[in-house]
Design a protein around this motif. Structure first.
Motif, mmCIF file in Angstrom:
data_model
loop_
_atom_site.group_PDB
_atom_site.id
_atom_site.type_symbol
_atom_site.label_atom_id
_atom_site.label_comp_id
_atom_site.label_asym_id
_atom_site.label_seq_id
_atom_site.Cartn_x
_atom_site.Cartn_y
_atom_site.Cartn_z
ATOM 1 N N PHE A 79 33.259 47.673 39.836
ATOM 2 C CA PHE A 79 32.963 49.025 39.399
ATOM 3 C C PHE A 79 31.462 49.216 39.207
ATOM 4 C CE2 PHE A 79 37.405 48.696 38.205
ATOM 5 C CZ PHE A 79 37.891 49.959 38.509
ATOM 6 N N GLY A 80 30.960 50.349 39.680
ATOM 7 C CA GLY A 80 29.605 50.777 39.377
ATOM 8 C C GLY A 80 29.664 51.900 38.363
ATOM 9 N N LYS A 81 28.556 52.589 38.188
ATOM 10 C CA LYS A 81 28.528 53.679 37.219
ATOM 11 C C LYS A 81 29.412 54.837 37.636
ATOM 12 C CE LYS A 81 23.976 52.836 35.140
ATOM 13 N NZ LYS A 81 22.640 53.419 34.861
ATOM 14 N N ASN A 82 29.377 55.173 38.936
ATOM 15 C CA ASN A 82 30.096 56.363 39.386
ATOM 16 C C ASN A 82 31.128 56.088 40.486
ATOM 17 O OD1 ASN A 82 28.511 58.171 37.721
ATOM 18 N ND2 ASN A 82 26.827 57.812 39.156
ATOM 19 N N SER A 83 31.199 54.862 40.964
ATOM 20 C CA SER A 83 32.132 54.552 42.041
ATOM 21 C C SER A 83 32.560 53.099 41.920
ATOM 22 C CB SER A 83 31.471 54.817 43.403
ATOM 23 O OG SER A 83 30.357 53.953 43.592
ATOM 24 N N ALA A 84 33.135 52.572 42.999
ATOM 25 C CA ALA A 84 33.577 51.177 43.007
ATOM 26 C C ALA A 84 33.645 50.686 44.441
ATOM 27 C CB ALA A 84 34.933 51.040 42.333
ATOM 28 N N ILE A 85 33.552 49.381 44.603
ATOM 29 C CA ILE A 85 33.720 48.742 45.910
ATOM 30 C C ILE A 85 34.996 47.916 45.863
ATOM 31 C CG2 ILE A 85 32.788 47.102 47.582
ATOM 32 C CD1 ILE A 85 30.010 47.862 46.661
ATOM 33 N N ILE A 86 35.896 48.217 46.779
ATOM 34 C CA ILE A 86 37.151 47.471 46.908
ATOM 35 C C ILE A 86 37.032 46.580 48.139
ATOM 36 C CG2 ILE A 86 39.616 47.641 47.428
ATOM 37 C CD1 ILE A 86 39.646 50.266 45.838
ATOM 38 N N THR A 87 37.223 45.292 47.938
ATOM 39 C CA THR A 87 37.143 44.341 49.045
ATOM 40 C C THR A 87 38.515 43.705 49.260
ATOM 41 O OG1 THR A 87 34.846 43.838 48.461
ATOM 42 C CG2 THR A 87 35.945 42.315 49.960
ATOM 43 N N ILE A 88 38.964 43.703 50.517
ATOM 44 C CA ILE A 88 40.250 43.119 50.886
ATOM 45 C C ILE A 88 39.990 41.883 51.740
ATOM 46 C CG2 ILE A 88 42.481 43.521 51.999
ATOM 47 C CD1 ILE A 88 41.887 45.254 49.500
ATOM 48 N N ASN A 89 40.719 40.822 51.477
ATOM 49 C CA ASN A 89 40.552 39.579 52.225
ATOM 50 C C ASN A 89 40.985 39.770 53.682
ATOM 51 O OD1 ASN A 89 40.301 36.954 53.085
ATOM 52 N ND2 ASN A 89 41.864 36.108 51.722
ATOM 53 N N SER A 90 40.042 39.644 54.599
ATOM 54 C CA SER A 90 40.342 39.830 56.026
ATOM 55 C C SER A 90 41.235 38.725 56.573
ATOM 56 C CB SER A 90 39.045 39.891 56.836
ATOM 57 O OG SER A 90 38.289 38.703 56.674
ATOM 58 N N ASP A 91 41.394 37.630 55.831
ATOM 59 C CA ASP A 91 42.217 36.510 56.296
ATOM 60 C C ASP A 91 43.698 36.709 56.001
ATOM 61 O OD1 ASP A 91 39.914 35.170 57.156
ATOM 62 O OD2 ASP A 91 39.608 34.251 55.187
#
Length: 259
Positions: free
Chosen positions: A50-62
């Motif tokens: 989470f950032g201040k106003n958004s978020a980064i969602i990372t999915i395992n490509s494997d």
């Protein structure tokens, strides 16, 4: 109604979504204000930062199955929708994604993902008038583009035929579920090995995996359930279907009776 299911329904109402399979999931994530990235992760299936106003969602490509990638994505979106003020960084493993998982945040994220990917009204419609079978679970998995494991849990909740679920890892039964008012008593094998004559044991001891055509295996009632001294195993028709994930050494046994 659970918090997770309610949050998913609110999202679909806000976005005008009736059938989520008709809209790419990454667009839904983007539209809610998060960024979706797919790359190789170690010891994690999904991550949200989470950032201040958004978020980064990372999915395992494997992750080898697209249906599971979609479920992990929806699970992380659930964290974004419900837990942004509670957590800053969170990693999800195969254990936290398991439906038996205790802990309200993981339970809520799983319930959110289940409802978002398989809305209750659509799921019930697809099940209506259809006999329970492994083929039905596979058809539902294809229809909703999600993992067959998540479909099994959804069917346990909403399906018209009662099924029991037993989750085993490394040849130990970790959890089990049976419907309310189920007429048969389960022999509690929590933290013990699965029954010697179960399909689960065939995998753990012999690495046996049945083909789709043979995946519905007949078993005795006494395999998973208590057999009263006045009962005869021959008078019951029980079956076991196992969803096996060799890379995690897990087995989800789906057990049901045909009358």
């Amino acid at each position: 109604m659970s918090k997770g299911k309610l949050a998913a329904q609110r999202l679909m109402n806000d976005c005008g979504i009736d059938d989520p399979t008709e809209i790419p999931l990454d667009l839904i994530v983007f539209g809610r204000g998060a960024t979706l990235v797919e790359k190789s992760l170690k010891n994690s299936e999904g991550r949200i930062v989470f950032g201040k106003n958004s978020a980064i969602i990372t999915i395992n490509s494997d992750i080898p199955y697209e249906g599971k990638k979609r479920f992990v994505t929806a699970h992380e979106l659930g964290h974004f929708e419900m837990h942004r003020n509670v957590i800053t960084v969170h990693n999800d493993t195969d254990a936290t994604l398991e439906f038996f998982k205790n802990g309200h945040q993981e339970t809520e994220a799983n319930e959110f993902a289940s409802e978002l990917l398989m809305p209750e009204h659509l799921f019930k419609k697809e099940c209506a008038g259809k006999k329970f079978s492994p083929d039905l679970l596979r058809q539902l998995s294809d229809r909703f583009k999600t993992s067959i494991t998540s479909v099994a849990y959804k069917y346990f909740e909403l399906g018209s035929h009662p099924i029991c679920l037993f989750y085993s890892h490394n040849n130990k039964v970790l959890y089990w579920k049976r419907p309310d008012n189920y007429p048969h008593f389960i022999n509690d094998r929590t933290k013990l090995t699965p029954p010697d004559d179960s399909v689960a044991t065939e995998f753990f001891e012999k690495r046996k995996i049945y083909s789709k055509e043979q995946s519905k295996q007949p078993i005795w009632k006494s395999t998973w359930f208590e057999l009263k001294n006045w009962e005869n195993d021959n008078n019951y028709k029980f079956f076991e279907y196992c969803i096996i994930t060799p890379i995690y050494n897990t087995v989800l046994s789906i057990v049901w009776e045909e009358l």
